[in-house]
Scaffold this motif. Sequence first.
Motif, mmCIF file in Angstrom:
data_model
loop_
_atom_site.group_PDB
_atom_site.id
_atom_site.type_symbol
_atom_site.label_atom_id
_atom_site.label_comp_id
_atom_site.label_asym_id
_atom_site.label_seq_id
_atom_site.Cartn_x
_atom_site.Cartn_y
_atom_site.Cartn_z
ATOM 1 N N PRO A 118 0.823 -1.213 0.000
ATOM 2 C CA PRO A 118 0.000 0.000 0.000
ATOM 3 C C PRO A 118 0.857 1.263 0.000
ATOM 4 O O PRO A 118 1.887 1.330 0.664
ATOM 5 C CB PRO A 118 -0.807 -0.113 1.291
ATOM 6 N N ALA A 119 0.427 2.259 -0.764
ATOM 7 C CA ALA A 119 1.178 3.515 -0.879
ATOM 8 C C ALA A 119 0.217 4.701 -0.837
ATOM 9 O O ALA A 119 -0.930 4.600 -1.262
ATOM 10 C CB ALA A 119 1.972 3.539 -2.177
ATOM 11 N N ARG A 120 0.713 5.807 -0.320
ATOM 12 C CA ARG A 120 -0.050 7.062 -0.317
ATOM 13 C C ARG A 120 0.620 8.121 -1.185
ATOM 14 O O ARG A 120 -0.031 9.031 -1.682
ATOM 15 C CB ARG A 120 -0.194 7.581 1.101
ATOM 16 N N TYR A 121 1.942 8.035 -1.316
ATOM 17 C CA TYR A 121 2.721 8.989 -2.104
ATOM 18 C C TYR A 121 3.471 8.213 -3.175
ATOM 19 O O TYR A 121 3.990 7.127 -2.932
ATOM 20 C CB TYR A 121 3.750 9.710 -1.226
ATOM 21 N N VAL A 122 3.552 8.807 -4.377
ATOM 22 C CA VAL A 122 4.320 8.205 -5.458
ATOM 23 C C VAL A 122 5.174 9.313 -6.069
ATOM 24 O O VAL A 122 4.672 10.369 -6.430
ATOM 25 C CB VAL A 122 3.408 7.568 -6.523
ATOM 26 N N LEU A 123 6.470 9.041 -6.147
ATOM 27 C CA LEU A 123 7.416 9.998 -6.708
ATOM 28 C C LEU A 123 7.939 9.454 -8.022
ATOM 29 O O LEU A 123 8.444 8.331 -8.081
ATOM 30 C CB LEU A 123 8.570 10.225 -5.730
ATOM 31 N N GLU A 124 7.799 10.247 -9.081
ATOM 32 C CA GLU A 124 8.368 9.884 -10.374
ATOM 33 C C GLU A 124 9.586 10.749 -10.629
ATOM 34 O O GLU A 124 9.530 11.980 -10.496
ATOM 35 C CB GLU A 124 7.350 10.079 -11.494
ATOM 36 N N LEU A 125 10.684 10.083 -10.991
ATOM 37 C CA LEU A 125 11.954 10.740 -11.296
ATOM 38 C C LEU A 125 12.465 10.209 -12.631
ATOM 39 O O LEU A 125 12.022 9.151 -13.093
ATOM 40 C CB LEU A 125 12.985 10.448 -10.203
ATOM 41 N N SER A 126 13.426 10.891 -13.216
ATOM 42 C CA SER A 126 14.048 10.395 -14.443
ATOM 43 C C SER A 126 14.622 9.003 -14.196
ATOM 44 O O SER A 126 15.197 8.732 -13.135
ATOM 45 C CB SER A 126 15.177 11.330 -14.882
ATOM 46 N N ALA A 127 14.482 8.134 -15.191
ATOM 47 C CA ALA A 127 14.988 6.767 -15.078
ATOM 48 C C ALA A 127 16.469 6.775 -14.717
ATOM 49 O O ALA A 127 17.244 7.581 -15.233
ATOM 50 C CB ALA A 127 14.770 6.021 -16.384
ATOM 51 N N GLY A 128 16.847 5.912 -13.801
ATOM 52 C CA GLY A 128 18.232 5.791 -13.363
ATOM 53 C C GLY A 128 18.550 6.597 -12.114
ATOM 54 O O GLY A 128 19.581 6.364 -11.483
ATOM 55 N N THR A 129 17.678 7.516 -11.741
ATOM 56 C CA THR A 129 17.943 8.378 -10.589
ATOM 57 C C THR A 129 17.981 7.587 -9.289
ATOM 58 O O THR A 129 18.875 7.790 -8.462
ATOM 59 C CB THR A 129 16.888 9.504 -10.492
#
Length: 151
Positions: A118-129
Amino acid sequence: MLKSLLAAALLMLGGHACAASTDVAPLSVTLHGQHFSVELATNEAAREHGLMMRTSLAADHGMLFVFPDTAPRGFWMKNTLIPLDILYFDAERKLVSTQLDVPPCKADPCPVYPSAGPARYVLELSAGTATRIGVRDGDTLAIDGRLGTVD
């Protein structure tokens, strides 16, 4: 058929990785000692649009999706043109799951990239970060600024 229903259910639970609409001014987050300027996605429309149609994402930028509840999440890359790392955090902002180097979607339907918990926050970053900065399960996401209203 079952696979399609599962994908649809995950998308309804989680939102999806797509682009450029936010509902609150940018702020910053810190993860594993690294600072990132992030755009927020705190409502359904912003979470659905995500990073869609972007042709680039700076190494020190990302998008933070905030949900009103903690639940299993599933993201996809429809109309997302850049590869991403997708990091899932629980209500205490502890990293519970990662999907690394997720490619842009070139199939129809696009695959779903679920959280392992289960998750409440999702962070998307550039691939490889995530690999570059040494992110590990249990790392804490610090949010510097106001999240505003989440719905």
